[in-house]
Design a protein around this motif. Structure first.
Motif, PDB file in Angstrom:
ATOM      1  N   ALA A  83       8.086   6.376   6.983  1.00 49.43           N
ATOM      2  CA  ALA A  83       6.976   6.629   6.052  1.00 49.43           C
ATOM      3  C   ALA A  83       6.109   5.382   5.907  1.00 49.43           C
ATOM      4  O   ALA A  83       6.581   4.316   5.532  1.00 49.43           O
ATOM      5  CB  ALA A  83       7.533   7.045   4.698  1.00 49.43           C
TER       6      ALA A  83
ATOM      7  N   ARG B 186       1.952   3.695   4.996  1.00 53.20           N
ATOM      8  CA  ARG B 186       0.619   3.917   4.440  1.00 53.20           C
ATOM      9  C   ARG B 186      -0.377   4.112   5.565  1.00 53.20           C
ATOM     10  O   ARG B 186      -1.229   4.987   5.512  1.00 53.20           O
ATOM     11  CB  ARG B 186       0.181   2.709   3.602  1.00 53.20           C
ATOM     12  CG  ARG B 186      -1.166   2.944   2.944  1.00 53.20           C
ATOM     13  CD  ARG B 186      -1.813   1.657   2.496  1.00 53.20           C
ATOM     14  NE  ARG B 186      -2.168   0.813   3.648  1.00 53.20           N
ATOM     15  CZ  ARG B 186      -2.704  -0.389   3.545  1.00 53.20           C
ATOM     16  NH1 ARG B 186      -2.927  -0.902   2.345  1.00 53.20           N
ATOM     17  NH2 ARG B 186      -3.006  -1.085   4.623  1.00 53.20           N
TER      18      ARG B 186
ATOM     19  N   ALA C  47       2.511   3.122   0.609  1.00 52.90           N
ATOM     20  CA  ALA C  47       3.628   3.832   1.254  1.00 52.90           C
ATOM     21  C   ALA C  47       4.729   4.229   0.270  1.00 52.90           C
ATOM     22  O   ALA C  47       5.374   5.260   0.450  1.00 52.90           O
ATOM     23  CB  ALA C  47       4.199   2.967   2.374  1.00 52.90           C
TER      24      ALA C  47
ATOM     25  N   HIS D 136       2.746  -8.960   5.367  1.00 55.72           N
ATOM     26  CA  HIS D 136       1.717  -8.008   5.811  1.00 55.72           C
ATOM     27  C   HIS D 136       0.359  -8.708   5.752  1.00 55.72           C
ATOM     28  O   HIS D 136       0.121  -9.536   4.873  1.00 55.72           O
ATOM     29  CB  HIS D 136       1.741  -6.765   4.901  1.00 55.72           C
ATOM     30  CG  HIS D 136       0.775  -5.711   5.323  1.00 55.72           C
ATOM     31  ND1 HIS D 136      -0.439  -5.513   4.691  1.00 55.72           N
ATOM     32  CD2 HIS D 136       0.820  -4.805   6.324  1.00 55.72           C
ATOM     33  CE1 HIS D 136      -1.078  -4.508   5.281  1.00 55.72           C
ATOM     34  NE2 HIS D 136      -0.331  -4.060   6.280  1.00 55.72           N
TER      35      HIS D 136
ATOM     36  N   LYS E  77       9.348   0.478  -2.048  1.00 57.23           N
ATOM     37  CA  LYS E  77       9.605   1.535  -1.053  1.00 57.23           C
ATOM     38  C   LYS E  77      11.092   1.863  -0.997  1.00 57.23           C
ATOM     39  O   LYS E  77      11.466   3.013  -0.826  1.00 57.23           O
ATOM     40  CB  LYS E  77       9.107   1.094   0.336  1.00 57.23           C
ATOM     41  CG  LYS E  77       7.608   0.822   0.385  1.00 57.23           C
ATOM     42  CD  LYS E  77       7.058   0.715   1.804  1.00 57.23           C
ATOM     43  CE  LYS E  77       7.147  -0.646   2.401  1.00 57.23           C
ATOM     44  NZ  LYS E  77       6.317  -0.818   3.605  1.00 57.23           N
TER      45      LYS E  77
HETATM   46  P1  FAD Z   1       2.522  -0.462   2.372  1.00 57.06           P
HETATM   47  O1  FAD Z   1       3.964  -0.661   2.245  1.00 57.06           O
HETATM   48  O2  FAD Z   1       1.859   0.492   1.421  1.00 57.06           O
HETATM   49  O3  FAD Z   1       1.832  -1.896   2.241  1.00 57.06           O
HETATM   50  C1  FAD Z   1       0.450  -2.101   2.543  1.00 57.06           C
HETATM   51  C2  FAD Z   1      -0.040  -3.349   1.824  1.00 57.06           C
HETATM   52  O4  FAD Z   1      -0.169  -3.096   0.428  1.00 57.06           O
HETATM   53  C3  FAD Z   1       0.909  -4.546   1.925  1.00 57.06           C
HETATM   54  O5  FAD Z   1       0.124  -5.707   1.955  1.00 57.06           O
HETATM   55  C4  FAD Z   1       1.718  -4.465   0.635  1.00 57.06           C
HETATM   56  O6  FAD Z   1       2.222  -5.727   0.236  1.00 57.06           O
HETATM   57  C5  FAD Z   1       0.693  -3.913  -0.346  1.00 57.06           C
HETATM   58  N1  FAD Z   1       1.296  -3.020  -1.354  1.00 57.06           N
HETATM   59  C6  FAD Z   1       2.235  -2.078  -1.153  1.00 57.06           C
HETATM   60  N2  FAD Z   1       2.497  -1.415  -2.295  1.00 57.06           N
HETATM   61  C7  FAD Z   1       1.706  -1.952  -3.236  1.00 57.06           C
HETATM   62  C8  FAD Z   1       1.501  -1.679  -4.601  1.00 57.06           C
HETATM   63  N3  FAD Z   1       2.168  -0.712  -5.218  1.00 57.06           N
HETATM   64  N4  FAD Z   1       0.585  -2.434  -5.283  1.00 57.06           N
HETATM   65  C9  FAD Z   1      -0.118  -3.415  -4.654  1.00 57.06           C
HETATM   66  N5  FAD Z   1       0.051  -3.714  -3.340  1.00 57.06           N
HETATM   67  C10 FAD Z   1       0.925  -2.981  -2.637  1.00 57.06           C
HETATM   68  N6  FAD Z   1       0.489   2.419  11.677  1.00 57.06           N
HETATM   69  C11 FAD Z   1       0.056   3.644  12.087  1.00 57.06           C
HETATM   70  O7  FAD Z   1      -1.103   4.000  11.843  1.00 57.06           O
HETATM   71  N7  FAD Z   1       0.889   4.499  12.772  1.00 57.06           N
HETATM   72  C12 FAD Z   1       2.180   4.168  13.057  1.00 57.06           C
HETATM   73  O8  FAD Z   1       2.906   4.948  13.671  1.00 57.06           O
HETATM   74  C13 FAD Z   1       2.674   2.887  12.622  1.00 57.06           C
HETATM   75  N8  FAD Z   1       3.963   2.524  12.843  1.00 57.06           N
HETATM   76  C14 FAD Z   1       4.444   1.333  12.368  1.00 57.06           C
HETATM   77  C15 FAD Z   1       5.787   1.002  12.546  1.00 57.06           C
HETATM   78  C16 FAD Z   1       6.307  -0.204  12.073  1.00 57.06           C
HETATM   79  C17 FAD Z   1       7.763  -0.531  12.250  1.00 57.06           C
HETATM   80  C18 FAD Z   1       5.441  -1.121  11.413  1.00 57.06           C
HETATM   81  C19 FAD Z   1       5.962  -2.443  10.928  1.00 57.06           C
HETATM   82  C20 FAD Z   1       4.076  -0.799  11.217  1.00 57.06           C
HETATM   83  C21 FAD Z   1       3.559   0.424  11.684  1.00 57.06           C
HETATM   84  N9  FAD Z   1       2.227   0.803  11.489  1.00 57.06           N
HETATM   85  C22 FAD Z   1       1.778   2.025  11.926  1.00 57.06           C
HETATM   86  C23 FAD Z   1       1.275  -0.127  10.854  1.00 57.06           C
HETATM   87  C24 FAD Z   1       1.146   0.127   9.340  1.00 57.06           C
HETATM   88  O9  FAD Z   1       0.629   1.409   9.110  1.00 57.06           O
HETATM   89  C25 FAD Z   1       0.207  -0.938   8.764  1.00 57.06           C
HETATM   90  O10 FAD Z   1       0.797  -2.197   8.836  1.00 57.06           O
HETATM   91  C26 FAD Z   1      -0.327  -0.647   7.368  1.00 57.06           C
HETATM   92  O11 FAD Z   1      -1.409  -1.560   7.118  1.00 57.06           O
HETATM   93  C27 FAD Z   1       0.680  -0.823   6.252  1.00 57.06           C
HETATM   94  O12 FAD Z   1       1.562   0.224   6.193  1.00 57.06           O
HETATM   95  P2  FAD Z   1       2.841   0.136   5.207  1.00 57.06           P
HETATM   96  O13 FAD Z   1       3.527   1.418   5.277  1.00 57.06           O
HETATM   97  O14 FAD Z   1       3.618  -1.080   5.484  1.00 57.06           O
HETATM   98  O15 FAD Z   1       2.074   0.000   3.804  1.00 57.06           O
END
Ligand code: FAD
Length: 284
Positions: free
Chosen positions: A103, A105, A122, A146, A162
């Protein structure tokens, strides 16, 4: 098999990441045949940011599950996705008998497009999936922080959201310096997060690939890597050879440091990953 079962043993578990290709699905399937020889515990399939190749994704997931008899884990991002659209996709996964999901974002689109904003981060998607399904949920972690995050500490606090929402495994962003990964694991554990942290390993296959990856994310190039990139910059064959040697050393060190798994970013190519695995299989 769900994520908890996959990572419950003492051996280092192998898994692969692939993406839906724009063309040549048969080419991907033949690469998958070669990768599958190494008996991965699961194969994960990335999710196109702007809805790219989503129909194809279901076909690929089904192929892996039914033809290769291997567990799959679709990635799924909530950015620009409505709750209804997400529920429809979750239903499709259920019909396929899928047990695991990564899962995310997703990256914020550069262009100004009309975008549904049902979810901001996310952790909200993790919560939603946990409420709606009994899928085992993985989340993304960033050993060097990140790219949007003001600090590694702030990013790990968000990682905790998360996990508290229902994430049961962390797959990390690729890195080239294992010390960065070990420091990250230590910091994450200090926040009370105890789920498996699976390092993402990307075999180096070209200079262009390294430059692209390090531009998109916060990933430091260690001095030794920098030196060899410079040395082999005009010789693609040598950089590939060096990349495999680097990958073997990196993986052996991770295995010796008792990681629960190695998640290979294959870029839909089997050669570099299988050569690394061939050289580390006795250690697994
Ligand atoms: P989050 O966990 O939501 O974090 C995003 C940013 O917001 C971070 O800087 C975090 O610190 C901050 N944040 C989180 N929650 C909060 C909150 N509640 N309040 C304030 N700030 C917050 N991308 C794709 O499009 N497709 C894919 O298939 C894909 N696969 C991936 C697989 C892996 C293993 C990894 C490491 C990354 C992948 N990505 C993919 C990239 C990912 O979508 C990006 O890095 C995206 O910018 C962040 O996603 P996340 O789920 O980590 O977001």
């Amino acid at each position: 098999m769900n994520l908890k079962e996959i990572y419950s043993g003492h051996k280092t578990v192998i898994s692969f990441e692939i993406f839906p290709p724009d063309t040549e699905i048969e080419k991907l399937y033949s690469e998958l045949d070669l990768l599958n020889i190494y008996k991965p515990a699961l194969i994960s399939l990335t999710y196109g940011a702007a809805g790219k190749n989503r129909g194809l994704s279901i076909e690929i997931l089904e192929h892996i599950k039914t033809q290769l008899n291997t567990e799959v884990m679709p990635h799924f991002s909530c950015i620009c996705n409505s709750k209804t659209m997400i529920e429809e996709s979750l239903l499709k996964f259920k019909k396929l008998g899928i047990e695991n999901i990564l899962a995310l974002r997703g990256d914020i689109p550069n262009e100004k497009i009309l975008c549904v904003k049902d979810f901001k981060y996310a952790n909200e998607l993790v919560e939603f999936i946990r409420q709606k399904t009994n899928l085992s949920i993985a989340v993304a972690g960033y050993p060097e922080g990140h790219i949007e995050s003001p600090s590694l500490d702030a990013d790990i606090n968000n990682l905790k959201r998360k996990i508290d929402a229902g994430g049961s495994v962390i797959y990390t962003q690729l890195f080239f310096d294992n010390e960065k990964f070990y420091r990250y694991v230590d910091l994450v554990r200090r926040k009370g997060i105890s789920v498996p942290i699976i390092p993402g390993v990307m075999p180096i296959i070209s200079i262009k690939q390294i430059e692209k990856m390090t531009k998109l994310a916060k990933i430091e190039i260690p001095k030794i890597l920098e030196k060899n990139i410079e040395k082999y910059k005009d010789s693609p064959d040598d950089i590939k050879k060096f990349g495999i040697e680097y990958g073997i050393e990196q993986c052996i060190d991770l295995v010796e440091n008792k990681v629960k798994g190695l998640h290979f970013y294959t870029l839909n190519k089997s050669k570099a990953t299988t050569e690394i695995l061939e050289n580390i299989k006795e250690k697994l």
